[in-house]
Design a protein around this motif. Structure first.
Motif, PDB file in Angstrom:
ATOM      1  N   LYS A 192       9.094  -7.878  17.949  1.00 24.56           N
ATOM      2  CA  LYS A 192      10.391  -6.989  18.254  1.00 24.56           C
ATOM      3  C   LYS A 192      10.598  -6.521  16.926  1.00 24.56           C
ATOM      4  CE  LYS A 192      14.958  -6.975  19.581  1.00 24.56           C
ATOM      5  NZ  LYS A 192      16.132  -8.041  20.287  1.00 24.56           N
ATOM      6  N   VAL A 193      10.622  -7.134  15.960  1.00 15.97           N
ATOM      7  CA  VAL A 193      11.326  -6.702  14.760  1.00 15.97           C
ATOM      8  C   VAL A 193      10.350  -5.809  14.091  1.00 15.97           C
ATOM      9  CG1 VAL A 193      12.244  -7.036  12.465  1.00 15.97           C
ATOM     10  CG2 VAL A 193      13.088  -8.340  14.363  1.00 15.97           C
ATOM     11  N   GLN A 194       8.954  -6.291  14.011  1.00 21.23           N
ATOM     12  CA  GLN A 194       8.128  -5.504  13.305  1.00 21.23           C
ATOM     13  C   GLN A 194       7.740  -4.081  14.187  1.00 21.23           C
ATOM     14  OE1 GLN A 194       6.160  -5.797  10.643  1.00 21.23           O
ATOM     15  NE2 GLN A 194       5.480  -7.651  10.161  1.00 21.23           N
ATOM     16  N   GLY A 195       8.084  -4.040  15.327  1.00 18.03           N
ATOM     17  CA  GLY A 195       8.021  -2.740  16.166  1.00 18.03           C
ATOM     18  C   GLY A 195       9.013  -1.955  15.723  1.00 18.03           C
ATOM     19  N   GLN A 196      10.247  -2.303  15.771  1.00 16.79           N
ATOM     20  CA  GLN A 196      11.393  -1.596  15.236  1.00 16.79           C
ATOM     21  C   GLN A 196      11.214  -0.985  13.961  1.00 16.79           C
ATOM     22  OE1 GLN A 196      14.249  -4.778  15.734  1.00 16.79           O
ATOM     23  NE2 GLN A 196      15.156  -3.861  17.771  1.00 16.79           N
ATOM     24  N   LEU A 197      10.586  -1.941  12.945  1.00 16.33           N
ATOM     25  CA  LEU A 197      10.303  -1.475  11.618  1.00 16.33           C
ATOM     26  C   LEU A 197       9.294  -0.310  11.648  1.00 16.33           C
ATOM     27  CD1 LEU A 197      10.583  -1.773   8.590  1.00 16.33           C
ATOM     28  CD2 LEU A 197       8.868  -3.607   8.644  1.00 16.33           C
TER      29      LEU A 197
ATOM     30  N   ASP B 157      19.397  -2.451   8.004  1.00 15.21           N
ATOM     31  CA  ASP B 157      20.287  -2.601   9.168  1.00 15.21           C
ATOM     32  C   ASP B 157      19.486  -3.780   9.978  1.00 15.21           C
ATOM     33  OD1 ASP B 157      22.131  -0.722   8.483  1.00 15.21           O
ATOM     34  OD2 ASP B 157      21.010   1.029   9.645  1.00 15.21           O
ATOM     35  N   LEU B 158      18.078  -3.823  10.014  1.00 18.65           N
ATOM     36  CA  LEU B 158      17.601  -4.828  10.527  1.00 18.65           C
ATOM     37  C   LEU B 158      17.666  -6.114   9.883  1.00 18.65           C
ATOM     38  CD1 LEU B 158      13.838  -3.069  11.009  1.00 18.65           C
ATOM     39  CD2 LEU B 158      15.746  -3.630  12.818  1.00 18.65           C
ATOM     40  N   ARG B 159      17.874  -6.251   8.651  1.00 25.07           N
ATOM     41  CA  ARG B 159      18.120  -7.452   7.985  1.00 25.07           C
ATOM     42  C   ARG B 159      19.283  -7.865   8.299  1.00 25.07           C
ATOM     43  NH1 ARG B 159      18.062  -7.798   2.095  1.00 25.07           N
ATOM     44  NH2 ARG B 159      17.677 -10.032   2.396  1.00 25.07           N
ATOM     45  N   SER B 160      20.675  -7.013   8.428  1.00 25.17           N
ATOM     46  CA  SER B 160      21.817  -7.493   8.728  1.00 25.17           C
ATOM     47  C   SER B 160      21.880  -7.906  10.153  1.00 25.17           C
ATOM     48  CB  SER B 160      22.748  -6.132   8.626  1.00 25.17           C
ATOM     49  OG  SER B 160      22.649  -5.673   7.400  1.00 25.17           O
ATOM     50  N   GLY B 161      21.139  -7.314  10.984  1.00 27.95           N
ATOM     51  CA  GLY B 161      20.880  -7.658  12.533  1.00 27.95           C
ATOM     52  C   GLY B 161      20.441  -9.046  12.780  1.00 27.95           C
ATOM     53  N   LEU B 162      19.275  -9.431  11.877  1.00 35.19           N
ATOM     54  CA  LEU B 162      18.950 -10.869  11.860  1.00 35.19           C
ATOM     55  C   LEU B 162      19.954 -12.038  11.373  1.00 35.19           C
ATOM     56  CD1 LEU B 162      15.274  -9.947  10.464  1.00 35.19           C
ATOM     57  CD2 LEU B 162      15.843 -10.814  12.607  1.00 35.19           C
ATOM     58  N   GLU B 163      20.751 -11.509  10.227  1.00 36.09           N
ATOM     59  CA  GLU B 163      21.631 -12.333   9.650  1.00 36.09           C
ATOM     60  C   GLU B 163      22.771 -12.481  10.777  1.00 36.09           C
ATOM     61  OE1 GLU B 163      23.425 -13.730   5.989  1.00 36.09           O
ATOM     62  OE2 GLU B 163      21.623 -13.486   6.776  1.00 36.09           O
ATOM     63  N   SER B 164      23.048 -11.662  11.640  1.00 37.13           N
ATOM     64  CA  SER B 164      23.984 -11.880  12.491  1.00 37.13           C
ATOM     65  C   SER B 164      23.466 -12.524  13.690  1.00 37.13           C
ATOM     66  CB  SER B 164      24.522 -10.579  13.426  1.00 37.13           C
ATOM     67  OG  SER B 164      25.228 -10.503  14.503  1.00 37.13           O
TER      68      SER B 164
ATOM     69  N   GLU C 198      11.318 -12.137   3.945  1.00 35.22           N
ATOM     70  CA  GLU C 198      10.120 -11.855   3.457  1.00 35.22           C
ATOM     71  C   GLU C 198       9.403 -10.447   3.936  1.00 35.22           C
ATOM     72  OE1 GLU C 198       7.512 -15.175   4.374  1.00 35.22           O
ATOM     73  OE2 GLU C 198       8.843 -16.717   3.546  1.00 35.22           O
ATOM     74  N   THR C 199       9.269 -10.418   5.131  1.00 33.42           N
ATOM     75  CA  THR C 199       8.810  -9.062   5.887  1.00 33.42           C
ATOM     76  C   THR C 199       9.819  -7.972   5.539  1.00 33.42           C
ATOM     77  OG1 THR C 199       7.947 -10.486   7.604  1.00 33.42           O
ATOM     78  CG2 THR C 199       8.187  -8.001   8.106  1.00 33.42           C
ATOM     79  N   LEU C 200      10.858  -7.837   5.597  1.00 39.68           N
ATOM     80  CA  LEU C 200      11.732  -6.923   5.341  1.00 39.68           C
ATOM     81  C   LEU C 200      12.166  -6.626   3.869  1.00 39.68           C
ATOM     82  CD1 LEU C 200      14.336  -7.036   8.497  1.00 39.68           C
ATOM     83  CD2 LEU C 200      12.285  -5.647   8.278  1.00 39.68           C
ATOM     84  N   VAL C 201      12.175  -7.782   3.144  1.00 41.62           N
ATOM     85  CA  VAL C 201      12.233  -7.571   1.685  1.00 41.62           C
ATOM     86  C   VAL C 201      10.904  -6.928   1.028  1.00 41.62           C
ATOM     87  CG1 VAL C 201      12.241  -8.905  -0.581  1.00 41.62           C
ATOM     88  CG2 VAL C 201      13.747  -9.599   1.168  1.00 41.62           C
TER      89      VAL C 201
ATOM     90  N   ALA D 188       3.849  -6.789  -5.563  1.00 40.17           N
ATOM     91  CA  ALA D 188       4.778  -7.256  -4.813  1.00 40.17           C
ATOM     92  C   ALA D 188       5.012  -6.298  -3.394  1.00 40.17           C
ATOM     93  CB  ALA D 188       6.236  -7.300  -5.450  1.00 40.17           C
ATOM     94  N   SER D 189       4.514  -5.102  -3.641  1.00 42.29           N
ATOM     95  CA  SER D 189       4.644  -4.194  -2.252  1.00 42.29           C
ATOM     96  C   SER D 189       3.645  -4.766  -1.289  1.00 42.29           C
ATOM     97  CB  SER D 189       4.174  -2.710  -2.765  1.00 42.29           C
ATOM     98  OG  SER D 189       2.897  -2.867  -3.221  1.00 42.29           O
ATOM     99  N   GLY D 190       2.667  -5.559  -1.751  1.00 42.31           N
ATOM    100  CA  GLY D 190       1.721  -6.259  -0.764  1.00 42.31           C
ATOM    101  C   GLY D 190       0.438  -5.127  -0.068  1.00 42.31           C
ATOM    102  N   ILE D 191       0.711  -4.096  -0.623  1.00 46.88           N
ATOM    103  CA  ILE D 191      -0.269  -2.953  -0.141  1.00 46.88           C
ATOM    104  C   ILE D 191      -1.746  -3.183  -1.003  1.00 46.88           C
ATOM    105  CG2 ILE D 191      -0.814  -0.720  -0.258  1.00 46.88           C
ATOM    106  CD1 ILE D 191       1.347  -1.223   1.270  1.00 46.88           C
ATOM    107  N   GLY D 192      -2.663  -3.522  -0.380  1.00 39.51           N
ATOM    108  CA  GLY D 192      -3.967  -3.970  -0.572  1.00 39.51           C
ATOM    109  C   GLY D 192      -4.137  -5.370  -1.499  1.00 39.51           C
ATOM    110  N   GLY D 193      -3.020  -6.239  -1.092  1.00 39.70           N
ATOM    111  CA  GLY D 193      -3.210  -7.544  -1.336  1.00 39.70           C
ATOM    112  C   GLY D 193      -1.895  -8.009  -2.288  1.00 39.70           C
ATOM    113  N   VAL D 194      -1.639  -9.097  -2.612  1.00 38.38           N
ATOM    114  CA  VAL D 194      -0.378  -9.633  -3.164  1.00 38.38           C
ATOM    115  C   VAL D 194      -0.477 -10.338  -4.744  1.00 38.38           C
ATOM    116  CG1 VAL D 194       1.047  -9.798  -0.948  1.00 38.38           C
ATOM    117  CG2 VAL D 194      -0.215 -11.862  -2.095  1.00 38.38           C
ATOM    118  N   SER D 195      -1.774 -10.077  -5.267  1.00 41.79           N
ATOM    119  CA  SER D 195      -2.099 -10.796  -6.177  1.00 41.79           C
ATOM    120  C   SER D 195      -2.539  -9.822  -7.565  1.00 41.79           C
ATOM    121  CB  SER D 195      -3.321 -11.755  -6.286  1.00 41.79           C
ATOM    122  OG  SER D 195      -4.517 -10.830  -5.761  1.00 41.79           O
ATOM    123  N   ALA D 196      -2.511  -8.393  -7.107  1.00 39.32           N
ATOM    124  CA  ALA D 196      -2.904  -7.615  -8.365  1.00 39.32           C
ATOM    125  C   ALA D 196      -2.001  -6.227  -7.927  1.00 39.32           C
ATOM    126  CB  ALA D 196      -4.304  -7.474  -8.195  1.00 39.32           C
TER     127      ALA D 196
END
Length: 623
Positions: free
Chosen positions: A83-88, A148-155, A295-298, A531-539
């Motif tokens: 659901k959240v991935q779709g909204q994102l 806003d999505l993060r705040s909604g999850l917090e709630s 994680e995902t939204l950050v 850290a953006s995770g585009i193409g991997g998270v190690s380089a």
């Protein structure tokens, strides 16, 4: 003998009547959620001369029930994630459309290309400024949507934790009532159903391990072994929500720096446990909300921040690449750091004698940056980040860099070089230098538009007084949340000729700056953080701004599709578990009706025996 027959048939009628009542109860509750089929077990009386009502038991398949709870937790996790991935994904727009992120970036690039064709056109300049403003508005709008999505999850976490805590109390209460009720009592089955249903509902919030106890109660544990329910005592769950979240509000195990809420459990023994820090919750909606929020939204925010940073610095920075230099048997690089500003990281590639390579990032500061600086906030999270105080000006670049590098390096001003040009050497047999590079921000302020035929601070940090973005760490990372603050330079908005005029003597029709800006977006390769995770998270990832934009859009779509596929698969697994549990423990109306026919036959047989015995007694009494 007639008296025995009378007693036997009477007892049979009573047992049969009780069984018929139980069948009726099963049929009536065939569609009731959580109801488990009941069966009556009769027992023979002394000498097997009769029968009596025995125990009422539930036809419960413990293995199927355990699997059902496991799949319920998994389905709640994947359902919320999808659901959240779709909204994102929806925030980025439909790929290729004019209002989508890639669409507005392409329109901006095309507006600069059009300006290159006719730099004297006021309409072309206005179109380019408008397209730039649309890019900034789109990126900042998506970034606000992420928060806003993060705040909604917090709630949602607050509500889910409160509901789970209430269910724990209910389960503990039912434990106490079940332990004090005879196992053969019909009411015990109802209590067991209610407790199982409460645990089933709880499993949608968090995964729990259930252990049956000899007295009929159950013990509930987290995946890490923390006790949530022990006989009649229950842990209380709490969530210290923070309301609306910003990009800077992130999770930390240190309460002093944590900017979001966490889930704590006060166990029956009185201990307080941070269930997020200990990783005690691994499935269910609570685990999904925590993972999405932290994680995902950050990561989505980091992608947007990196895009905003790359967009700004591609247009305002000049690349500085080291040229090979040698002296006195040492090797290294000369690099022109003229104009270096706080945040303009200098990256040195180093290799030790064993052949192991690593990046060393020299982070210029004005003395107000945190020390140490978190490598995750740079392009390379595996690098060693060393702050360098450049507040003394270009003349201090070499001695300050030499001071922080220490022994093993020789640092000096480049012989015959410009002020701020530095030579960095090392012994190639020890710690060898393999590369040296930097991205130096040319404009010193938003109003500084006459910086030569190249760099222009077209995009600025609107949240800090329209300052030029340099990646500074003064007072904290300026990268974090930059996407929300991205704006167009008001000096360019007020005078669109600055897109063309790079000096007081710029000739009419000069295409140098429009060409530079276009190439900066489409041809210049920048380094985007791992850290953006585009193409991997190690380089780190090397790409153009337009290429990175497309990668972000593609990554979002792929993540949403993957989350949807996982959820579809998990929903199938849940349906299978529900079917299996229902087949073993649920009520089959057909089976119950067949059983009812058998009971009616037995009832009729006992009634005939009773009638025959009565007639016999009547005959004997009349003799």
């Amino acid at each position: 003998m007639s008296l025995n027959a009378l007693n036997t048939s009477t007892a049979g009628l009573q047992v049969t009547q009780a069984a018929i009542g139980l069948v009726s109860q099963n049929v009536a509750n065939a569609g009731t959620a959580g109801y488990v089929k009941r069966t009556l077990t009769s027992v023979s009386t002394l000498g097997n001369s009769g029968v009596a009502t025995g125990t009422i038991s539930r036809t419960l398949d413990a293995v199927s029930l355990k699997q059902l709870r496991l799949e319920s937790a998994g389905a709640a996790y994947t359902g919320l994630s999808a659901k959240v991935q779709g909204q994102l994904d929806a925030l980025y727009g439909s790929p290729g459309s004019g209002s989508a992120l890639d669409g507005v970036m392409n329109a901006f690039t095309q507006s600069l290309q059009a300006l290159t064709s006719d730099p004297t056109s006021a309409a072309s300049r206005a179109t380019a400024v408008s397209a730039a403003r649309t890019v900034a508005t789109t990126i900042s709008g998506i970034a606000r949507g992420v928060q806003d999505l993060r705040s909604g999850l917090e709630s949602q976490l607050g509500g889910d934790v409160a509901s789970a805590s209430t269910l724990l109390s209910q389960i503990a209460d039912l434990n106490g009532r079940i332990a004090g009720t005879p196992k053969s009592d019909a009411s015990t089955a109802d209590l067991l159903d209610r407790r199982d249903q409460a645990i089933n509902t709880l499993s949608q919030y968090l995964d729990v391990q259930v252990s049956d106890q000899p007295d009929g109660s159950v013990t509930l544990l987290t995946a890490s072994g923390a006790t949530l329910v022990d006989h009649g005592a229950a842990a209380s769950l709490a969530f210290d929500g923070r309301g609306a979240l910003s990009a800077q509000a992130q999770y930390s195990a240190d309460p002093a720096t944590r900017g979001v809420g966490t889930v704590t459990a006060t166990t029956p023994a009185g201990a307080t446990i941070d269930l997020v820090a200990t990783g005690a919750i691994r499935s269910g909606s609570i685990a999904a909300a925590v993972s999405l929020r932290d994680e995902t939204l950050v990561q989505a925010q980091r992608q947007l921040d990196d895009l905003a940073s790359g967009l700004s610095r591609a247009l305002s920075d000049r690349p500085a690449t080291g040229t090979a230099a040698t002296a006195n048997g040492l090797t290294g690089f000369d690099i022109d750091l003229t104009g270096l500003q706080a945040g303009n990281a200098v990256t040195l590639g180093v290799r030790n004698a064993a052949g192991m390579g690593r990046n060393l990032i020299l982070m210029p500061t004005n003395g107000a940056a945190a020390n140490p600086i978190d490598p995750a906030l740079t392009d390379d999270p595996t690098a060693l980040v060393v702050p360098v105080d450049i507040s003394g000006g270009p003349a201090t670049f070499a001695p300050q860099i030499g001071a922080v590098l220490g022994t093993g390096f020789t640092v000096s001003a480049t012989p015959g070089g410009a002020a701020g040009s530095v030579r960095i050497l090392s012994d190639p047999a020890g710690l060898a230098l393999t590369s040296a590079s930097a991205s130096v921000t040319v404009p010193t302020s938003a109003s500084d538009t006459k910086t030569g035929s190249g760099p222009l601070a077209l995009f600025v940090d609107a949240g800090t007084g329209n300052g030029v973005f340099t990646g500074s760490f003064e007072g904290g990372s300026h990268l974090t949340g930059f996407a929300q603050r991205l704006g167009v330079n008001p000096a360019v908005t007020a005078d669109s000729s600055t897109l063309v005029d790079y000096a007081d003597t710029t000739a009419s029709g000069d295409t140098a700056r429009p060409q530079y800006l276009t190439a900066a977006l489409t041809s210049r390769t920048l380094t985007f953080s791992a850290a953006s995770g585009i193409g991997g998270v190690s380089a780190p990832r090397a790409a153009t701004v337009t290429g990175f934009t497309q990668s972000v859009v593609d990554a979002r779509g792929a993540a949403s599709a993957e989350a949807q596929q996982l959820d579809e698969g998990q929903q199938i697994a849940l349906a299978s578990a529900q079917s299996r549990f229902g087949k073993e423990s649920g009520v089959s109306v057909d089976e119950e009706m067949s059983r009812l026919i058998q009971l009616q036959t037995a009832y009729s047989a006992n009634a005939r025996v009773l009638t025959a015995a009565r007639d016999m007694l009547d005959t004997l009494l009349r003799i």
